[in-house]
Design an enzyme around this catalytic site. Structure first.
Site, PDB file in Angstrom:
ATOM      1  N   SER A 108       0.854  -1.190   0.000  1.00 20.90           N
ATOM      2  CA  SER A 108       0.000   0.000   0.000  1.00 20.90           C
ATOM      3  C   SER A 108       0.884   1.232   0.000  1.00 20.90           C
ATOM      4  CB  SER A 108      -0.898   0.019   1.238  1.00 20.90           C
ATOM      5  OG  SER A 108      -1.530   1.278   1.386  1.00 20.90           O
TER       6      SER A 108
ATOM      7  N   TYR B 188      -2.163  -0.898   9.973  1.00 20.73           N
ATOM      8  CA  TYR B 188      -2.201  -1.263   8.557  1.00 20.73           C
ATOM      9  C   TYR B 188      -0.953  -0.747   7.838  1.00 20.73           C
ATOM     10  CZ  TYR B 188      -3.873  -1.552   3.722  1.00 20.73           C
ATOM     11  OH  TYR B 188      -4.001  -1.818   2.376  1.00 20.73           O
TER      12      TYR B 188
END
Length: 264
Positions: free
Chosen positions: A158, A171
């Site tokens: 990401s 995350y």
């Protein structure tokens, strides 16, 4: 989410061929993973979806199989080493081996909370799936990747790990670990001819990002060099490229795919 998603889908003819390739895709039941499954099948790959979402995964596999695509489903819980091993073995049995693995399965869970608001339970849950699960699945698939003449691993990271997205610490940290893991695995697997790369998407318009506040969507939209919403098809092309022969000498790399929000 953006109101303007009138973006033409990719033409499969514009994508690299994966004819005859045997690809295992985790988290392939919906969202980005489902887009990868559809795209890989459209360019000739045999695909197994591995997901904890059994109903959605079986439905997608049945839909594509009914249309003539060699797509199957296996259940997996990425937190459970035995479940991961069973899934890899079942996928290899379905396809007669595994040429490529797309580690897409992940959870967020920590969205909206600052670092001091996170619980240990949330941190551990995110790390168990996103980091430990990626490692476990890669290790379970490794014997089959070694036996393949086209071994490929693509990890879905990401761009949050590249710019340090706030209120998303667990995350972001997990995806930073996936990027670091990608580089080490590339060096360790290179002697077997296996490439290992990572894609770092931006904020993609999928079911899993429906909870993201509108202001974060606007922040991405306004910060991109290409000022529009990001859709799953924007990521499928780069993933298929890394799985193809065209990327046979590309390994250990992280490719941000975010419309120029992060330039790396």
């Amino acid at each position: 989410m953006s109101d303007n998603l009138d973006i033409a889908p990719l033409d499969p003819k514009s994508l690299p061929t994966l004819a005859g390739r045997k690809i295992l895709i985790t988290g392939g039941a919906r969202g980005l993973g489902a887009a990868f499954v559809r795209a890989a099948a459209a360019v000739g790959a045999q695909v197994v979806i591995a997901d904890i979402l059994e109903d959605a995964g079986r439905a997608l596999a049945a839909e594509l199989a009914a249309a003539g695509a060699p797509v199957a489903f296996v259940a997996v819980d990425l937190r459970d080493a035995e479940s991961v091993e069973r899934a890899a073995q079942a996928a290899a049995a379905q396809m007669g081996g595994i040429d490529a693995l797309v580690n897409n399965g992940a959870i967020t869970n920590s969205g909206g909370k600052t670092a001091d608001q996170l619980t240990i339970e949330t941190w551990d849950a995110v790390m168990d799936v996103n980091v430990r699960g990626t490692w476990l699945m890669t290790m379970a698939a490794l014997p089959f990747l070694r036996a393949s003449s086209n071994g490929r691993v693509v990890n879905i990271a990401s761009d949050t790990a590249l710019w340090g997205a706030p209120r998303l610490l667990a995350y972001t940290a997990s995806k930073g670990a996936v990027i670091a893991m990608t580089r080490t695995l590339a060096r360790e697997f290179g002697d077997a001819g296996i490439t290992v790369n990572a894609i770092a998407p931006g904020l993609v318009e999928v079911e899993a990002t429906a909870y993201v506040p509108a202001e974060r969507h606007r922040y991405y939209l306004e910060g991109r060099a290409l000022p529009r919403a990001q859709v799953p098809d924007d990521v499928t092309g780069p993933v298929l490229f890394l799985l193809s022969d065209a990327a046979r000498f590309v390994t250990g790399q992280v490719l941000p795919v975010n419309g120029g929000f992060v330039m790396y």
